[in-house]
Each structure stands twice: as structure tokens, then as C-alpha cells.
Design a protein around this motif. Structure first.
Motif, PDB file in Angstrom:
ATOM      1  N   TYR A  97       0.818  -1.218   0.000  1.00  0.00           N
ATOM      2  CA  TYR A  97       0.000   0.000   0.000  1.00  0.00           C
ATOM      3  C   TYR A  97       0.852   1.269   0.000  1.00  0.00           C
ATOM      4  CZ  TYR A  97      -3.019   3.780   1.496  1.00  0.00           C
ATOM      5  OH  TYR A  97      -3.684   4.978   1.572  1.00  0.00           O
ATOM      6  N   GLU A  98       0.425   2.221  -0.825  1.00  0.00           N
ATOM      7  CA  GLU A  98       0.970   3.583  -0.820  1.00  0.00           C
ATOM      8  C   GLU A  98      -0.165   4.519  -1.194  1.00  0.00           C
ATOM      9  OE1 GLU A  98       4.403   4.399  -3.228  1.00  0.00           O
ATOM     10  OE2 GLU A  98       5.300   2.466  -2.728  1.00  0.00           O
ATOM     11  N   LYS A  99      -0.253   5.630  -0.499  1.00  0.00           N
ATOM     12  CA  LYS A  99      -1.261   6.630  -0.833  1.00  0.00           C
ATOM     13  C   LYS A  99      -0.853   7.310  -2.133  1.00  0.00           C
ATOM     14  CE  LYS A  99      -3.669  10.602   1.213  1.00  0.00           C
ATOM     15  NZ  LYS A  99      -4.752  10.433   0.302  1.00  0.00           N
ATOM     16  N   CYS A 100      -1.851   7.568  -2.982  1.00  0.00           N
ATOM     17  CA  CYS A 100      -1.576   8.264  -4.236  1.00  0.00           C
ATOM     18  C   CYS A 100      -1.376   9.753  -3.959  1.00  0.00           C
ATOM     19  CB  CYS A 100      -2.729   8.074  -5.223  1.00  0.00           C
ATOM     20  SG  CYS A 100      -2.939   6.364  -5.761  1.00  0.00           S
ATOM     21  N   ASP A 101      -0.354  10.340  -4.556  1.00  0.00           N
ATOM     22  CA  ASP A 101      -0.036  11.761  -4.350  1.00  0.00           C
ATOM     23  C   ASP A 101      -1.138  12.683  -4.859  1.00  0.00           C
ATOM     24  OD1 ASP A 101       2.401  11.011  -3.277  1.00  0.00           O
ATOM     25  OD2 ASP A 101       3.443  11.201  -5.200  1.00  0.00           O
ATOM     26  N   ASP A 102      -1.829  12.273  -5.899  1.00  0.00           N
ATOM     27  CA  ASP A 102      -2.815  13.144  -6.538  1.00  0.00           C
ATOM     28  C   ASP A 102      -4.249  12.937  -6.044  1.00  0.00           C
ATOM     29  OD1 ASP A 102      -3.095  10.627  -7.591  1.00  0.00           O
ATOM     30  OD2 ASP A 102      -3.340  11.286  -9.658  1.00  0.00           O
ATOM     31  N   CYS A 103      -4.422  12.197  -4.949  1.00  0.00           N
ATOM     32  CA  CYS A 103      -5.768  11.852  -4.498  1.00  0.00           C
ATOM     33  C   CYS A 103      -6.000  12.330  -3.063  1.00  0.00           C
ATOM     34  CB  CYS A 103      -5.955  10.348  -4.588  1.00  0.00           C
ATOM     35  SG  CYS A 103      -7.629   9.813  -4.273  1.00  0.00           S
ATOM     36  N   ASP A 105      -8.874  12.178  -1.350  1.00  0.00           N
ATOM     37  CA  ASP A 105      -9.839  11.346  -0.620  1.00  0.00           C
ATOM     38  C   ASP A 105     -10.036  10.014  -1.346  1.00  0.00           C
ATOM     39  OD1 ASP A 105     -11.874  10.223   0.855  1.00  0.00           O
ATOM     40  OD2 ASP A 105     -13.341  11.801   0.431  1.00  0.00           O
ATOM     41  N   GLU A 106      -9.397   8.968  -0.856  1.00  0.00           N
ATOM     42  CA  GLU A 106      -9.489   7.656  -1.503  1.00  0.00           C
ATOM     43  C   GLU A 106     -10.929   7.155  -1.597  1.00  0.00           C
ATOM     44  OE1 GLU A 106      -6.978   4.927   0.613  1.00  0.00           O
ATOM     45  OE2 GLU A 106      -5.158   5.723  -0.299  1.00  0.00           O
ATOM     46  N   ASN A 107     -11.716   7.400  -0.538  1.00  0.00           N
ATOM     47  CA  ASN A 107     -13.080   6.888  -0.516  1.00  0.00           C
ATOM     48  C   ASN A 107     -13.968   7.524  -1.585  1.00  0.00           C
ATOM     49  OD1 ASN A 107     -12.584   5.112   1.628  1.00  0.00           O
ATOM     50  ND2 ASN A 107     -12.802   6.784   3.090  1.00  0.00           N
ATOM     51  N   ALA A 108     -13.644   8.726  -2.014  1.00  0.00           N
ATOM     52  CA  ALA A 108     -14.428   9.413  -3.043  1.00  0.00           C
ATOM     53  C   ALA A 108     -13.822   9.245  -4.436  1.00  0.00           C
ATOM     54  CB  ALA A 108     -14.521  10.902  -2.703  1.00  0.00           C
ATOM     55  N   CYS A 109     -12.722   8.567  -4.528  1.00  0.00           N
ATOM     56  CA  CYS A 109     -12.006   8.430  -5.801  1.00  0.00           C
ATOM     57  C   CYS A 109     -12.606   7.283  -6.626  1.00  0.00           C
ATOM     58  CB  CYS A 109     -10.526   8.169  -5.536  1.00  0.00           C
ATOM     59  SG  CYS A 109      -9.569   7.899  -7.047  1.00  0.00           S
ATOM     60  N   ALA A 110     -13.061   7.610  -7.823  1.00  0.00           N
ATOM     61  CA  ALA A 110     -13.660   6.608  -8.702  1.00  0.00           C
ATOM     62  C   ALA A 110     -12.648   5.543  -9.117  1.00  0.00           C
ATOM     63  CB  ALA A 110     -14.249   7.286  -9.939  1.00  0.00           C
ATOM     64  N   VAL A 111     -11.407   5.957  -9.380  1.00  0.00           N
ATOM     65  CA  VAL A 111     -10.365   5.005  -9.776  1.00  0.00           C
ATOM     66  C   VAL A 111     -10.081   4.032  -8.631  1.00  0.00           C
ATOM     67  CG1 VAL A 111      -7.949   4.748 -10.484  1.00  0.00           C
ATOM     68  CG2 VAL A 111      -9.336   6.603 -11.438  1.00  0.00           C
ATOM     69  N   HIS A 112      -9.934   4.567  -7.431  1.00  0.00           N
ATOM     70  CA  HIS A 112      -9.679   3.745  -6.243  1.00  0.00           C
ATOM     71  C   HIS A 112     -10.785   2.702  -6.070  1.00  0.00           C
ATOM     72  CE1 HIS A 112      -8.379   2.827  -2.119  1.00  0.00           C
ATOM     73  NE2 HIS A 112      -9.658   2.847  -1.814  1.00  0.00           N
ATOM     74  N   ASN A 113     -12.023   3.134  -6.146  1.00  0.00           N
ATOM     75  CA  ASN A 113     -13.155   2.229  -5.935  1.00  0.00           C
ATOM     76  C   ASN A 113     -13.241   1.154  -7.017  1.00  0.00           C
ATOM     77  OD1 ASN A 113     -13.909   3.497  -3.541  1.00  0.00           O
ATOM     78  ND2 ASN A 113     -15.100   5.026  -4.637  1.00  0.00           N
ATOM     79  N   LEU A 114     -12.982   1.525  -8.264  1.00  0.00           N
ATOM     80  CA  LEU A 114     -12.956   0.546  -9.345  1.00  0.00           C
ATOM     81  C   LEU A 114     -11.823  -0.459  -9.137  1.00  0.00           C
ATOM     82  CD1 LEU A 114     -13.818  -0.534 -12.137  1.00  0.00           C
ATOM     83  CD2 LEU A 114     -12.260   1.161 -13.137  1.00  0.00           C
ATOM     84  N   MET A 115     -10.650   0.038  -8.793  1.00  0.00           N
ATOM     85  CA  MET A 115      -9.483  -0.840  -8.626  1.00  0.00           C
ATOM     86  C   MET A 115      -9.614  -1.764  -7.420  1.00  0.00           C
ATOM     87  SD  MET A 115      -7.530  -0.532 -11.203  1.00  0.00           S
ATOM     88  CE  MET A 115      -8.923  -0.193 -12.256  1.00  0.00           C
ATOM     89  N   LEU A 116     -10.385  -1.360  -6.418  1.00  0.00           N
ATOM     90  CA  LEU A 116     -10.687  -2.267  -5.304  1.00  0.00           C
ATOM     91  C   LEU A 116     -11.436  -3.497  -5.821  1.00  0.00           C
ATOM     92  CD1 LEU A 116     -11.840   0.003  -2.327  1.00  0.00           C
ATOM     93  CD2 LEU A 116      -9.907  -1.590  -2.342  1.00  0.00           C
ATOM     94  N   GLN A 117     -12.398  -3.267  -6.696  1.00  0.00           N
ATOM     95  CA  GLN A 117     -13.170  -4.371  -7.265  1.00  0.00           C
ATOM     96  C   GLN A 117     -12.292  -5.263  -8.138  1.00  0.00           C
ATOM     97  OE1 GLN A 117     -17.082  -3.246  -8.965  1.00  0.00           O
ATOM     98  NE2 GLN A 117     -16.691  -1.229  -8.063  1.00  0.00           N
ATOM     99  N   VAL A 118     -11.435  -4.642  -8.929  1.00  0.00           N
ATOM    100  CA  VAL A 118     -10.525  -5.404  -9.785  1.00  0.00           C
ATOM    101  C   VAL A 118      -9.579  -6.246  -8.922  1.00  0.00           C
ATOM    102  CG1 VAL A 118      -8.623  -5.225 -11.456  1.00  0.00           C
ATOM    103  CG2 VAL A 118     -10.653  -3.770 -11.710  1.00  0.00           C
ATOM    104  N   ARG A 119      -9.019  -5.629  -7.886  1.00  0.00           N
ATOM    105  CA  ARG A 119      -8.107  -6.352  -6.984  1.00  0.00           C
ATOM    106  C   ARG A 119      -8.818  -7.533  -6.339  1.00  0.00           C
ATOM    107  NH1 ARG A 119      -7.375  -3.983  -1.341  1.00  0.00           N
ATOM    108  NH2 ARG A 119      -9.365  -5.067  -1.232  1.00  0.00           N
ATOM    109  N   ASP A 120     -10.016  -7.300  -5.810  1.00  0.00           N
ATOM    110  CA  ASP A 120     -10.737  -8.364  -5.116  1.00  0.00           C
ATOM    111  C   ASP A 120     -11.087  -9.525  -6.060  1.00  0.00           C
ATOM    112  OD1 ASP A 120     -10.498  -6.900  -2.805  1.00  0.00           O
ATOM    113  OD2 ASP A 120     -12.579  -6.192  -2.803  1.00  0.00           O
ATOM    114  N   SER A 121     -11.492  -9.198  -7.270  1.00  0.00           N
ATOM    115  CA  SER A 121     -11.809 -10.247  -8.250  1.00  0.00           C
ATOM    116  C   SER A 121     -10.562 -11.031  -8.631  1.00  0.00           C
ATOM    117  CB  SER A 121     -12.439  -9.628  -9.500  1.00  0.00           C
ATOM    118  OG  SER A 121     -13.681  -9.061  -9.188  1.00  0.00           O
TER     119      SER A 121
END
Length: 139
Positions: A97-103, A105-121
């Protein structure tokens, strides 16, 4: 994209998993059978040996062999050793894990939320697939 290192590592491990009685196999035999550069394969097998997947025997009848049963080797472990993080972005990685410099709020980030689903799958597939599964003729 999957690196050649990981692709060839999986091919070599699958080849070794198909051997009867964990018989040691020479690198040249695997290289020829799987069409992998000998030098590159040496490096990959050394990494797998250092990380406890393979044993090696020197001399006549020597070579590399699996230390565990193929059914005990999960793809998650292989992927992390050869490929590194499974997640596509560092902010969703479980082990890197590393926090993204350009983000802000991770919880409001569309990319973060999509990538969580990709990671879990992806993790579900890797966790539920062993080296033994790759050696069978199942679809």
C-alpha cells in the motif's frame, strides 16, 4: 500486463509439477520444453528457490524440483514473488500500500473504488487456483 518473468515462471513451475515423484529436472530440459531462454530461466528459478518454492540438487541426476505439493502452491504466492503487487494501483494494495499523491480522498475516488473491485476479483481467482489446477486439463 503479465511480465515474461512471471509467465515463464508459471510455465516452469507447471512443468515441474507434472514430474513424477518430484524428480529433479535440469534447467536445459525445462528451457527447451517450454521455449524459454536458458539464462532468463536460471534467474527465475533462482528467485523461486530463494523464496522456498524449489529445491535444487547438483551433480548427476540433479536439477530443480518442487519443495511442496502442487496443490499447496497458491497462485497469489507465485504472483507476488515474481510479479510484485497484485493490485494495479498502490492505493488498493494489501501488501504494498501507498497513498496516491494526486488523491485527496481515496473513498471518493472513482479510480480507487474501481481498482478495489478489480483487486478483489483478481485475488479471488489467484487464491482459488493452485499449481495443481494448472497441471490438469480443466477449463
Amino acid at each position: 500486463m503479465l511480465s515474461k518473468k512471471t509467465k515463464y515462471g508459471i510455465k516452469a513451475l507447471t512443468y515441474l509439477a507434472r514430474q513424477e515423484n518430484k524428480t529433479p529436472v535440469q534447467i536445459a530440459t525445462i528451457s527447451k520444453s517450454e521455449n524459454i531462454s536458458l539464462k532468463f530461466l536460471e534467474s527465475i528459478l533462482l528467485t523461486l528457490r530463494k523464496n522456498g518454492f524449489l529445491g535444487s540438487k547438483k551433480g548427476k541426476g540433479g536439477g530443480y524440483y518442487l519443495l511442496k505439493e502442487p496443490c499447496e502452491i497458491e497462485m497469489t504466492a507465485i504472483m507476488r514473488i515474481l510479479e510484485g503487487p497484485i493490485s494495479m494501483v498502490p492505493c488498493v494494495s494489501l501488501n504494498f500500500y501507498e497513498k496516491c499523491d494526486d488523491c485527496p480522498d481515496e473513498n471518493a475516488c472513482a479510480v480507487h473504488n474501481l481498482m478495489l473491485q478489480v483487486r478483489d476479483s483478481t485475488l479471488q481467482i489467484f487464491r482459488n487456483t493452485t499449481l495443481a489446477d494448472l497441471t490438469s486439463n480443466k477449463p
